[in-house]
Design a protein around this motif. Structure first.
Motif, PDB file in Angstrom:
ATOM      1  N   GLY A  69       0.818  -1.214   0.000  1.00  0.00           N
ATOM      2  CA  GLY A  69       0.000   0.000   0.000  1.00  0.00           C
ATOM      3  C   GLY A  69       0.848   1.258   0.000  1.00  0.00           C
ATOM      4  O   GLY A  69       2.082   1.219   0.093  1.00  0.00           O
ATOM      5  N   ILE A  70       0.135   2.382  -0.121  1.00  0.00           N
ATOM      6  CA  ILE A  70       0.785   3.700  -0.118  1.00  0.00           C
ATOM      7  C   ILE A  70       0.015   4.626   0.816  1.00  0.00           C
ATOM      8  O   ILE A  70      -1.189   4.443   1.029  1.00  0.00           O
ATOM      9  CB  ILE A  70       0.836   4.320  -1.549  1.00  0.00           C
ATOM     10  N   PHE A 163      -1.048  -0.408  -8.735  1.00  0.00           N
ATOM     11  CA  PHE A 163      -1.956  -0.846  -9.813  1.00  0.00           C
ATOM     12  C   PHE A 163      -2.615  -2.148  -9.340  1.00  0.00           C
ATOM     13  O   PHE A 163      -1.914  -3.085  -8.942  1.00  0.00           O
ATOM     14  CB  PHE A 163      -1.169  -1.156 -11.104  1.00  0.00           C
ATOM     15  N   LYS A 164      -3.944  -2.186  -9.436  1.00  0.00           N
ATOM     16  CA  LYS A 164      -4.659  -3.403  -9.025  1.00  0.00           C
ATOM     17  C   LYS A 164      -4.193  -4.627  -9.818  1.00  0.00           C
ATOM     18  O   LYS A 164      -4.126  -5.730  -9.296  1.00  0.00           O
ATOM     19  CB  LYS A 164      -6.162  -3.164  -9.239  1.00  0.00           C
ATOM     20  N   GLY A 168       1.574  -7.348  -6.677  1.00  0.00           N
ATOM     21  CA  GLY A 168       2.848  -7.653  -6.011  1.00  0.00           C
ATOM     22  C   GLY A 168       3.877  -6.544  -6.153  1.00  0.00           C
ATOM     23  O   GLY A 168       5.052  -6.756  -5.841  1.00  0.00           O
ATOM     24  N   HIS A 169       3.480  -5.353  -6.597  1.00  0.00           N
ATOM     25  CA  HIS A 169       4.452  -4.284  -6.838  1.00  0.00           C
ATOM     26  C   HIS A 169       3.931  -2.947  -6.314  1.00  0.00           C
ATOM     27  O   HIS A 169       2.733  -2.697  -6.340  1.00  0.00           O
ATOM     28  CB  HIS A 169       4.674  -4.101  -8.346  1.00  0.00           C
ATOM     29  N   ILE A 170       4.850  -2.093  -5.896  1.00  0.00           N
ATOM     30  CA  ILE A 170       4.513  -0.677  -5.798  1.00  0.00           C
ATOM     31  C   ILE A 170       5.531   0.100  -6.641  1.00  0.00           C
ATOM     32  O   ILE A 170       6.669  -0.336  -6.846  1.00  0.00           O
ATOM     33  CB  ILE A 170       4.408  -0.128  -4.352  1.00  0.00           C
ATOM     34  N   TYR A 171       5.102   1.248  -7.141  1.00  0.00           N
ATOM     35  CA  TYR A 171       5.887   2.020  -8.103  1.00  0.00           C
ATOM     36  C   TYR A 171       6.132   3.417  -7.542  1.00  0.00           C
ATOM     37  O   TYR A 171       5.282   3.966  -6.828  1.00  0.00           O
ATOM     38  CB  TYR A 171       5.129   2.126  -9.438  1.00  0.00           C
ATOM     39  N   ALA A 172       7.287   3.971  -7.872  1.00  0.00           N
ATOM     40  CA  ALA A 172       7.607   5.319  -7.398  1.00  0.00           C
ATOM     41  C   ALA A 172       8.415   6.034  -8.464  1.00  0.00           C
ATOM     42  O   ALA A 172       9.179   5.406  -9.212  1.00  0.00           O
ATOM     43  CB  ALA A 172       8.425   5.233  -6.109  1.00  0.00           C
ATOM     44  N   VAL A 214      10.710   0.285  -8.895  1.00  0.00           N
ATOM     45  CA  VAL A 214       9.670  -0.742  -8.854  1.00  0.00           C
ATOM     46  C   VAL A 214      10.033  -1.702  -7.731  1.00  0.00           C
ATOM     47  O   VAL A 214      11.104  -2.307  -7.736  1.00  0.00           O
ATOM     48  CB  VAL A 214       9.572  -1.501 -10.203  1.00  0.00           C
ATOM     49  N   LEU A 215       9.130  -1.816  -6.756  1.00  0.00           N
ATOM     50  CA  LEU A 215       9.421  -2.615  -5.568  1.00  0.00           C
ATOM     51  C   LEU A 215       8.508  -3.834  -5.506  1.00  0.00           C
ATOM     52  O   LEU A 215       7.297  -3.722  -5.765  1.00  0.00           O
ATOM     53  CB  LEU A 215       9.156  -1.795  -4.304  1.00  0.00           C
ATOM     54  N   THR A 216       9.092  -4.980  -5.157  1.00  0.00           N
ATOM     55  CA  THR A 216       8.291  -6.107  -4.696  1.00  0.00           C
ATOM     56  C   THR A 216       8.702  -6.296  -3.231  1.00  0.00           C
ATOM     57  O   THR A 216       9.518  -5.510  -2.721  1.00  0.00           O
ATOM     58  CB  THR A 216       8.594  -7.402  -5.491  1.00  0.00           C
ATOM     59  N   GLY A 217       8.169  -7.319  -2.585  1.00  0.00           N
ATOM     60  CA  GLY A 217       8.550  -7.553  -1.190  1.00  0.00           C
ATOM     61  C   GLY A 217      10.034  -7.838  -1.040  1.00  0.00           C
ATOM     62  O   GLY A 217      10.637  -7.559  -0.012  1.00  0.00           O
ATOM     63  N   GLU A 218      10.622  -8.405  -2.088  1.00  0.00           N
ATOM     64  CA  GLU A 218      12.040  -8.807  -1.985  1.00  0.00           C
ATOM     65  C   GLU A 218      12.976  -7.980  -2.854  1.00  0.00           C
ATOM     66  O   GLU A 218      14.159  -7.859  -2.540  1.00  0.00           O
ATOM     67  CB  GLU A 218      12.218 -10.288  -2.400  1.00  0.00           C
TER      68      GLU A 218
END
Ligand code: F6R
Length: 608
Positions: A69-70, A163-164, A168-172, A214-218
């Motif tokens: 989340g953000i 993005f729904k 598994g990603h968040i973007y910045a 671009v981030l995933t959990g790892e």
């Protein structure tokens, strides 16, 4: 300014987001919100007011399941503080959520185009155009959509995006607004400022301008504006949380001084479009501007000093009479105000009791009013007929620096606009003014980079008893502010004098070694001020001169000289004040004063 946090990993995201946002509270905000992907959809919760309200609403995040989340704390810029304007913002189908820091300068144009294409807006913010633009350009690849909008959006931004379709990603991504990525043990984070991630990691990446993360959990990957992957090194943060809040600076005041190139740029550039000045919020066409016979400027403290500068600039450039009043005097002197006059109230907080009362007095008398205000939605902003915001962001140090220099910019823009409408300047002159204005941020940066020299000089005056600041014309206005800065944070007695007035009394206070700062930036007055400097040195004063680059003659009359880069004579305040701010700061630090919170002073004076 606003705060951004994002998290993706093994833990529940909402509590991490709330915790991260709480570490950014010191930056000031008026509303907050978080967006979390809960396995099916992107859930958003927002609340106006303190973060506590959002925490209560979500039971400290417990009611929002999901591990990515953000979150955002908003300091209102476009649109009043409200639930609708709080971030995150969605696209129409609620499949993309965005948080944003910065200012999208061409948002009105973008909004119009998007509306023509059928997009419906739910807020007044510039941020919402980003959510709809992403929707427009998203064809399955988020990085591609982000690079496309980077080519279309003008201004400054730090964005956190989910993005729904890519749970598994968040973007910045960022441009001219800070953003970092934290690499944690059980997840990765984004944040607008280091304190938000320190509980989880000290291993951070600083995203540079026009870079995408671009981030995933790892994993963490970085891309450039062409969508090509790039490699970046991380940094280990060894600041404690206190230092981190100040971005590594020793005090908020120093941090805010260093923010000035950006805050000047933010206040200036959205109002310069295609080579001309556009101040939509003024709400006056050229004919109306021409109809104004007189301007009254009303303010307190440093804002009043900005007003004194404005008098010289408006009168000189636009040939319109200006009266400047201390708000505490104006409200009680039954001022004579006519229908064809304009009252400008200048205030950082927008809540100063005397300034607000002066505004009400002007409104009661039926005259047009304009607020130059930093805090969106504040009382003066709400009550003035029109408001022109300074985009300085929250100012935490009690002694103003960046809000004052942003006020100067607002005044310059208005003065050029008035001069143009009244036919007092040629097109070529306007072009020259705009060029000089646009050079100011870099010139301020250059002056700040010379801080060691000022620091060294300041260390010699830690034990000073009295300091005088003198100048003529705009240089007198600069002296007023230089003197206030010194006395309020260092507790050294200081006075500002119009240089020609010295021999009418004050010169009797000059003793062997008394420090006098002479501000000498107005070429037509060089000789006059220099003769005052000679009078001072011959009575034992030590004269520090702040003057324009190239004015080497001054060295004959001064003991120490600080040069400022060349600019138009009307804009020298923006540059000459920088060494004076630094001087006051280093004297106060040297004396061990509580720089950010000087004794007896409050940031916002809401009582008489
Ligand atoms: C000095 C300072 C004060 C304010 C004054 C007006 O560093 O900050 O002199 O300028 O109290 O405050 P605002 O601008 O909030 O109306």
């Amino acid at each position: 300014m606003c705060g951004i946090v994002g998290y993706i990993g093994e833990s529940q995201a909402a509590p991490v987001l709330l915790d991260g946002l709480s570490k950014l509270e010191y930056r000031g905000y008026d509303s907050a919100g978080i967006a979390v992907y809960d396995g099916e959809q992107i859930q958003v919760q927002k609340a106006v007011g303190r973060l506590k309200v959002l925490s209560e609403l979500t039971h400290d995040g417990a009611t929002m399941p999901g591990c990515s989340g953000i979150g955002h704390t908003r300091w209102a810029t476009h649109g009043a503080p409200s639930g609708a304007n709080a971030h995150p913002h969605y696209n129409q189908s609620e499949t993309i959520a965005v948080v944003h820091n910065g200012i999208i300068e061409n948002y009105l144009k973008l909004r119009k185009r998007l509306e023509e294409k059928g997009y419906q807006f739910r807020s007044d913010t510039d941020t919402e155009v980003v959510a709809h633009l992403l929707d427009r350009y998203y064809k399955g690849d988020p990085v591609e959509a982000i690079t496309k909008i980077m080519h279309r959006v003008e201004g400054s931004y730090a964005l956190g995006i989910i993005f729904k379709e890519h749970p598994g990603h968040i973007y910045a991504v960022r441009k001219d607004s800070p953003l970092i990525v934290g690499h944690g043990k059980d997840g990765n984070l984004i944040a607008s400022d280091v304190p938000a991630v320190l509980k989880y990691t000290r291993n951070v990446y600083f995203i540079q301008n026009e870079e995408i993360a671009v981030l995933t959990g790892e994993t963490i990957a970085f891309y450039n504006v062409d969508g090509e992957e790039i490699q970046k090194g991380s940094t280990t943060i060894d600041w404690d949380i206190n230092a981190a809040e100040k971005g590594g600076y020793e005090h908020f005041m120093l941090k805010e001084m260093y923010e000035q190139p950006q805050t000047v740029r933010d206040t200036l550039s959205p109002r310069i479009k295609d080579g001309s000045i556009v101040i939509e919020e003024l709400g006056m066409d050229e004919e109306e501007i021409r109809g104004i016979r007189k301007i009254h400027i009303v303010a307190c403290g440093s804002a009043y000093h900005a007003g004194v500068t404005a008098k010289y600039v408006f009168e000189g450039m636009a040939r319109i009479p200006v009266e400047v009043d201390l708000a505490s005097e104006f409200r009680y002197r039954n001022p004579i105000l006519m229908d064809d006059e304009l009252v400008i109230v200048i205030s950082q907080s927008g809540e100063t009791a005397d300034s607000l009362a002066a505004l009400r007095e002007a409104k009661r008398k039926g005259v047009k009013t304009l607020g130059i205000v930093n805090v969106v939605g504040s009382s003066i902003a709400r009550e003035a007929d029109r408001v022109m915001y300074t985009w300085a962001g929250p100012e935490i140090a009690v002694a103003t620096t960046k809000a004052y220099t942003a006020q100067l910019i607002a005044e310059y823009l208005l003065a050029v606009k008035f001069a143009q409408a009244r036919g007092e300047v040629t097109e070529a002159e306007v072009e020259g003014y705009l060029k000089d204005l646009q050079r100011l941020p870099d010139q301020i940066e250059m002056l700040l980079s010379n801080k060691e020299r000022i620091q060294h000089f300041a260390n010699r005056y830690i034990a000073a008893k009295d300091v005088f600041f003198v100048g003529r014309g705009i240089d007198y206005a600069i002296s007023l502010e230089g003197s206030l800065k010194l006395k309020e944070i260092s507790y050294i007695h200081s006075e500002a004098y119009a240089a020609g007035e010295l021999k009418h009394g004050t010169i009797s206070l000059i003793e062997e070694g008394t420090l006098v700062a002479a501000v000498v930036t107005q070429e037509n007055l060089y000789k006059k001020t220099v003769s005052n400097m000679v009078e001072l040195t011959s009575r034992g004063a030590f004269v520090l001169a702040v003057t324009n680059a190239g004015n080497r003659e001054i060295e004959k009359a001064a003991d120490y000289v600080v040069y400022i880069p060349q600019t138009n004579k009307y804009f020298t305040n923006s540059l000459a004040i920088i060494p004076l701010q630094l001087f006051s700061y280093y004297v106060a630090v040297g004396k061990g004063c509580d720089v950010d919170k000087p004794r007896n002073l409050a940031k916002s004076v809401t009582v008489e």
